[in-house]
Design an enzyme around this catalytic site. Sequence first.
Site, short mmCIF file in Angstrom:
data_model
loop_
_atom_site.label_atom_id
_atom_site.label_comp_id
_atom_site.label_asym_id
_atom_site.label_seq_id
_atom_site.Cartn_x
_atom_site.Cartn_y
_atom_site.Cartn_z
N TRP A 21 -56.41 28.57 -129.01
CA TRP A 21 -57.45 28.63 -130.04
C TRP A 21 -58.79 28.08 -129.54
O TRP A 21 -59.80 28.77 -129.56
CB TRP A 21 -56.96 27.86 -131.27
CG TRP A 21 -58.01 27.58 -132.31
CD1 TRP A 21 -59.10 28.35 -132.60
CD2 TRP A 21 -58.07 26.46 -133.19
NE1 TRP A 21 -59.83 27.79 -133.61
CE2 TRP A 21 -59.22 26.63 -134.00
CE3 TRP A 21 -57.27 25.35 -133.39
CZ2 TRP A 21 -59.58 25.70 -134.99
CZ3 TRP A 21 -57.61 24.45 -134.37
CH2 TRP A 21 -58.75 24.62 -135.15
N ASP A 49 -49.37 32.25 -128.26
CA ASP A 49 -50.04 32.61 -129.50
C ASP A 49 -51.55 32.64 -129.30
O ASP A 49 -52.13 31.70 -128.74
CB ASP A 49 -49.69 31.59 -130.59
CG ASP A 49 -50.36 31.92 -131.90
OD1 ASP A 49 -49.80 32.75 -132.65
OD2 ASP A 49 -51.43 31.35 -132.19
N TYR A 54 -60.50 34.31 -131.52
CA TYR A 54 -60.70 33.18 -130.63
C TYR A 54 -61.70 33.55 -129.53
O TYR A 54 -61.47 34.47 -128.74
CB TYR A 54 -59.38 32.73 -130.00
CG TYR A 54 -58.34 32.22 -130.99
CD1 TYR A 54 -58.68 31.87 -132.29
CD2 TYR A 54 -57.01 32.08 -130.61
CE1 TYR A 54 -57.73 31.41 -133.18
CE2 TYR A 54 -56.05 31.62 -131.50
CZ TYR A 54 -56.41 31.29 -132.79
OH TYR A 54 -55.46 30.83 -133.67
N SER A 152 -50.72 33.73 -141.82
CA SER A 152 -51.22 32.40 -141.45
C SER A 152 -52.05 31.84 -142.59
O SER A 152 -53.00 32.49 -143.06
CB SER A 152 -52.07 32.48 -140.18
OG SER A 152 -52.60 31.20 -139.85
N ALA A 209 -52.72 16.96 -134.72
CA ALA A 209 -53.93 16.74 -135.54
C ALA A 209 -55.19 16.73 -134.68
O ALA A 209 -55.97 15.78 -134.70
CB ALA A 209 -53.81 15.45 -136.36
N ARG A 228 -62.58 16.31 -127.64
CA ARG A 228 -62.84 17.38 -128.60
C ARG A 228 -63.79 16.93 -129.70
O ARG A 228 -64.61 17.70 -130.20
CB ARG A 228 -61.53 17.87 -129.21
CG ARG A 228 -61.70 18.97 -130.24
CD ARG A 228 -60.38 19.58 -130.63
NE ARG A 228 -59.78 20.29 -129.51
CZ ARG A 228 -58.59 20.87 -129.54
NH1 ARG A 228 -57.85 20.79 -130.64
NH2 ARG A 228 -58.12 21.51 -128.48
N GLY A 285 -51.87 23.22 -127.48
CA GLY A 285 -52.97 23.72 -126.66
C GLY A 285 -53.21 22.74 -125.52
O GLY A 285 -52.70 21.62 -125.55
N GLN A 291 -51.26 18.09 -119.61
CA GLN A 291 -51.05 17.99 -121.05
C GLN A 291 -49.87 18.84 -121.49
O GLN A 291 -49.10 18.45 -122.37
CB GLN A 291 -52.32 18.42 -121.79
CG GLN A 291 -53.50 17.49 -121.60
CD GLN A 291 -54.78 18.03 -122.20
OE1 GLN A 291 -55.03 19.24 -122.17
NE2 GLN A 291 -55.60 17.16 -122.75
#
Length: 336
Positions: A21, A49, A54, A152, A209, A228, A285, A291
């Site tokens: 995303w 996904d 995006y 979604s 989150a 982020r 992600g 990660q």
Amino acid sequence: MEHRYLGNSGLKISEIAYGNWLTHGSQVEEDAALACVRQALDEGITTFDTADVYANTKAESVLGRALKGERRESLEIFTKVYWPTGPGGPNDSGLSRKHIMESISGSLTRLQTDYVDLYQAHRYDTETPLEETMQAFADVVRSGKALYIGVSEWTADQIRAGHALSAELGFQLISSQPQYSMLWRVIEDEVVPACEELGIGQIVWSPIAQGVLTGKYKPGQPLPEGSRATDKSGGADNISRWLNDEVLKAVSDLEPIAKDAGLSMAQLAVAWVLQNTNVSAAIIGASRPEQVTDNVKASGVKLADDVMKAIDDAVGHVVLRDPSVTAKAAPASRPT
């Protein structure tokens, strides 16, 4: 990596899926994106996904290049349709027959595949009759361009109506992709019970989150440079709701719980959503391969009852549970 059935279908997907995303085509360079996909594959992730919106279609193209050469039958590739793409013309968004048919063709070209395993309505379209939308999805399935259909961020009532039409039209509506985490539990009271009844599985996004549940954001301290939360073009707005001292203090109380369980904070967060038996997969992600490696260690983790209680004791007072949030957050009209 463990696999789960997607709803009551016969399709198995990796219980940790890789999503792009806020990364591919926007936040990270393509070499880094390709490295993350390669790491996901090496860690046993088979489910990927994405969505046409995006990075305005760029994310699909990056994922298509990243997966090129892999055995197609060994992958589950998901994408979505609804939000505006292209120059934003009057038919460049929504769930009209025109937009769905044009969008699936564009997605397949960018993903370099003949079909997607799951094609998802990225939101509910208030301006298109649901019968038109579901008929178009039925034709997408019959044409072989998608094997299954999902939604979604639909409400329980919208899911019920869509499921009823899909049954009449002879195809399977098998999945729902909502936001879900320790802090965001709005699906638990209505969406999950409806989906359990209908045989629909959850593919949840943002299980950590937006990174808040990693513990890297500290109460009373400046935002980490390069995080982020500081990226105004790629995620700062989405994470801002959590960046207050009350929430961050509650999250910090999770640190000893994770330590005692032998997990990182991110692993604890991903493992928590996977305890819900209606969850088929948690989407992660990544901007760095390490990660991915950290997050996938949540696969197969079973959290004891006392650990689940301790989590609720730590963050329960800051959890958002109101099921009406799904409808309130949905576009009132087709976006342009």
